[in-house]
Design a protein around this motif. Structure first.
Motif, PDB file in Angstrom:
ATOM      1  N   THR A 224       0.806  -1.228   0.000  1.00 46.45           N
ATOM      2  CA  THR A 224       0.000   0.000   0.000  1.00 46.45           C
ATOM      3  C   THR A 224       0.834   1.270   0.000  1.00 46.45           C
ATOM      4  O   THR A 224       0.272   2.362  -0.106  1.00 46.45           O
ATOM      5  N   ASN A 225       2.167   1.153   0.150  1.00 47.61           N
ATOM      6  CA  ASN A 225       3.034   2.335   0.238  1.00 47.61           C
ATOM      7  C   ASN A 225       2.525   3.286   1.315  1.00 47.61           C
ATOM      8  O   ASN A 225       2.220   4.448   1.073  1.00 47.61           O
ATOM      9  N   ARG A 228      -0.907   4.805   0.589  1.00 44.80           N
ATOM     10  CA  ARG A 228      -1.065   5.682  -0.573  1.00 44.80           C
ATOM     11  C   ARG A 228      -1.412   4.926  -1.853  1.00 44.80           C
ATOM     12  O   ARG A 228      -1.616   5.537  -2.898  1.00 44.80           O
ATOM     13  N   TYR A 229      -1.465   3.588  -1.781  1.00 41.08           N
ATOM     14  CA  TYR A 229      -1.784   2.799  -2.977  1.00 41.08           C
ATOM     15  C   TYR A 229      -2.831   1.754  -2.603  1.00 41.08           C
ATOM     16  O   TYR A 229      -2.767   1.146  -1.531  1.00 41.08           O
TER      17      TYR A 229
END
Length: 299
Positions: A224-225, A228-229
């Protein structure tokens, strides 16, 4: 340490260390995790920005003690951290390594791992680089002990019950022959569908090829970073594609998100990646907690 010591890296470069380094910087997640099994966090001047993300890292508590987080630091940024040893993987920017050496920084280049044996070699090289060979040997012994324990369990799985998997990665060319994931599958007694189809690491796998492989399980991404993803957008391209509805893994609902901190691991903690693969396919006998980490650091 009178006179210091020398270490020879994978390029054949002989590096002289006047004393054991106190300000260490490594330029990849895997070498960060290896180093944090050899020394306490206060010996590292920075670590990869994902190292405090429990989805990606096995050393979150240690990483949180290190304030500086990096991704691909410039030479100027590295110099500002004043390291007395920098570790660079051979897949990294080797021109940067040369520039650092020209500026008087000790740089050791290590191998980019393609299997578990490579990882053991890197553990020992990094241990030699910091003058802690005994700790390196301790980590390798612990790795071997864990692998032997897994081998005893998976060896009892009948051949007819052996399952196949395909890793659906955001890196669409990762997971084939010559990858650490492929080697880990062998230790877990699981068939890597990409390897069985003759796909080498670095080669992308088409959806048409995936249909031909027809794995029992699909391993899906959870990256998901730091939130952020959204990996589910990527996943839907596979599980909702009409062309893939005939896959055994899709029909039987064998769509698994194994812990990426384990299955993408190229540090000593790759052994927990082996167990994670076995757990995803063979169930409870291979269950393990989050954050497993092999260390030789005195606590």
């Amino acid at each position: 340490m009178v006179g210091g010591y020398t270490v020879t890296d994978v390029q054949g470069t002989v590096v002289h260390m006047k004393e054991k380094p106190k300000r260490i910087l490594t330029l990849s997640m895997e070498t960060d995790e290896i180093m944090l099994g050899l020394v306490p966090p206060d010996r590292l001047v920075g670590v990869n920005m994902l190292l405090d993300d429990p989805l990606e890292s096995t050393v979150v508590p240690q990483a949180k003690q290190i304030s500086t987080k990096i991704t691909d630091p410039s030479v100027e940024t590295i110099l500002a951290l004043k390291p007395d040893l920098v570790i660079v993987a051979d897949w990294g920017n080797l021109e940067k390594a040369d520039m650092l050496r020209d500026m008087g920084i000790s740089v050791v280049v290590c191998k980019g791992a393609r299997n578990i044996s490579d990882i053991k070699e890197t553990v020992m090289l990094l241990a030699e680089a910091i003058g802690e060979e005994d700790k390196g040997r301790s980590i390798v012994r612990k790795m071997n002990y864990k692998l032997d324990d897994i081998k005893k369990k998976v060896s009892m799985i009948p051949v007819e019950q052996q399952k196949s998997v395909v890793l659906i990665s955001l890196m669409n060319n990762y997971g084939g022959i010559g990858s650490t994931f492929d080697d880990a599958c062998k230790f877990a007694n699981v068939i890597n569908g990409m390897a069985r189809a003759g796909i080498h690491d670095g080669q992308p796998m088409s959806k048409e090829m995936l249909v031909k492989i027809n794995p029992d399980y699909l391993f899906l991404p959870s990256y998901t970073n730091h939130g952020r993803y959204d990996p589910d957008v990527f996943i839907r391209e596979y599980v909702q594609d009409p062309a893939l509805q005939s896959l055994t893994a899709v029909r039987e609902g064998h769509l698994v998100k194994p812990r990426e901190s384990y299955i993408y691991n190229d540090s000593q903690d790759v052994v927990f990646g082996v167990q994670e693969i076995a757990y995803a396919v063979y169930g409870e006998p291979f269950a393990q907690p989050n954050g497993c980490h092999i260390s030789a650091v005195d606590t």
